[in-house]
Design an enzyme around this catalytic site. Sequence first.
Site, PDB file in Angstrom:
ATOM      1  N   HIS A 142     -12.947  -1.855  -7.766  1.00  0.00           N
ATOM      2  CA  HIS A 142     -14.201  -1.095  -7.841  1.00  0.00           C
ATOM      3  C   HIS A 142     -13.958   0.404  -7.632  1.00  0.00           C
ATOM      4  O   HIS A 142     -14.831   1.205  -7.879  1.00  0.00           O
ATOM      5  CB  HIS A 142     -15.276  -1.668  -6.898  1.00  0.00           C
ATOM      6  CG  HIS A 142     -15.111  -1.309  -5.464  1.00  0.00           C
ATOM      7  ND1 HIS A 142     -16.174  -1.224  -4.595  1.00  0.00           N
ATOM      8  CD2 HIS A 142     -14.015  -1.021  -4.734  1.00  0.00           C
ATOM      9  CE1 HIS A 142     -15.732  -0.902  -3.401  1.00  0.00           C
ATOM     10  NE2 HIS A 142     -14.435  -0.778  -3.458  1.00  0.00           N
ATOM     11  N   ASP A 149       0.872  -1.189   0.000  1.00  0.00           N
ATOM     12  CA  ASP A 149       0.000   0.000   0.000  1.00  0.00           C
ATOM     13  C   ASP A 149       0.896   1.222   0.000  1.00  0.00           C
ATOM     14  O   ASP A 149       2.137   1.098  -0.036  1.00  0.00           O
ATOM     15  CB  ASP A 149      -0.946  -0.017   1.224  1.00  0.00           C
ATOM     16  CG  ASP A 149      -2.292   0.650   0.908  1.00  0.00           C
ATOM     17  OD1 ASP A 149      -2.285   1.858   0.595  1.00  0.00           O
ATOM     18  OD2 ASP A 149      -3.335  -0.022   0.955  1.00  0.00           O
TER      19      ASP A 149
END
Length: 445
Positions: free
Chosen positions: A340, A294
Amino acid sequence: MAQSELTLESLAARVVDLTTTLTTALQERNSPQPSFSEDAPELLSPAPEVQGPRLQLVETLTKMLHLATGPTEYLIQQCLLPNADGLILDFLNRFDIWHLVPLKGSSSYAEIAAAIQLPEVTVRRFLKQAFTMFFFLEEAPGSDRIVHSAASAYVARDAARTAFIGHCMEDVRPAAAVGVDALQKFYVGHKTHSEEEEHCPQYLASDRGKVRGKAYWEFAESYEEPGRPKGYRAERFALAMKALSQTQLTAQVLEKFDWESLGNATVVDVGGSTGHISLLLAKAHPKLKLIVQDFPDVESSFNEVITTTEYASRISFNAYNFFEPQTLTADAYLFKSIFHDWSDKYVVQILRNLLPVLKSGVHIIIFDNIIPPDHDEQGKPVVPLSTRRLLGAVDLQMFVNHNSKERKASDWTEVVKRADSRFDLKGFYTVVGSPMGIIDIVFNA
Ligand SMILES: C[S@@+](CC[C@H](N)C(=O)[O-])C[C@H]1O[C@@H](n2cnc3c(N)ncnc32)[C@H](O)[C@@H]1O
């Protein structure tokens, strides 16, 4: 039965049947029944025999409520309630009323007002509306003392839940308020939906009078305001994801992929945030080694979550921007709730960034919402109304925040194949009661 033929009586009969089925399924599993009280079960059993009738019951009751309400009152409600509900939720959360009323205890209006330095009359006014939303209640009708309800106690018990409310109310709500402005500014007159991130309401939203004008992730990392540390919105978002996972049968969906088949394997959890999914995998599969990737700023929150656990030696952190070519070689790459957030153009870029390290047989596991078709071939709804409504809301939230979208199975197939024809889609796996699913892709060099 067609919707136009439903009556209050036919719906009531179905409610009785479904209630019996649900309560019997709970009794057979020695699971507690739902209740309004503070110690109500947080989630009914994940068994399909419970989740199936529960969702059908919610749908039947919703239709019954709609009939009993009637169009006149319904319109008034739709215009007034969403604004008021958002206002109340934001109030309860920003003033942290959740923790001003102790669990298993009570607080007076005066005590709450003193703690948050608001006039008591204002606190009474806001709490009165909160009671109608099943958050908190008076100890007895007309009492001066407030106690927790099932819903407010649920929030108070876990900081991830207040983080989720904070994200929805403070990050998304101002952007949703300018959603139609974005349509008018960027979309009117176009035949196709733009794939550009800057064409989303997030760019037009403002906080404390200042227009955001940047992508959500950049905004969340850089936003500052008096009394709050820089980047608190990004940290809160990471925590909010944990709360969302609690509602989506995450562990059950995760296990739809046969992790044991990988043997002694390394799995990269791309965009893995604080590592809560990797933690689930490490607990359930002792042979797996997990690497969470991340932004660099996420590492301190990752350390807080992971280093104190007994699984820390098998879960590490790697700072990585998924718009750069991947550098870590692994047996599987997991993308949980990543795609998404991105329109197809960017999903293709992220997937192609894996190519430098992929060998034949490597799995790419997408764990994301899979939107079911609206109807089957006979025209019958495939998923319950409440699920369709929630998925629709998440889809719109993706538009508001990122100009991205939720995808049907055919959309997933199309975007994966657009990225590279060597990505072989092996299967889509879902669990009753969760909108999420696993898409297993194997790379064939
Ligand atoms: C919706 S969250 C999902 C987090 C986690 N996988 C989960 O399911 O809880 C998206 C994550 O992607 C990360 N992210 C966004 N852009 C990224 C980038 N360019 N490179 C790496 N991580 C990124 C965010 O920091 C965030 O943790």
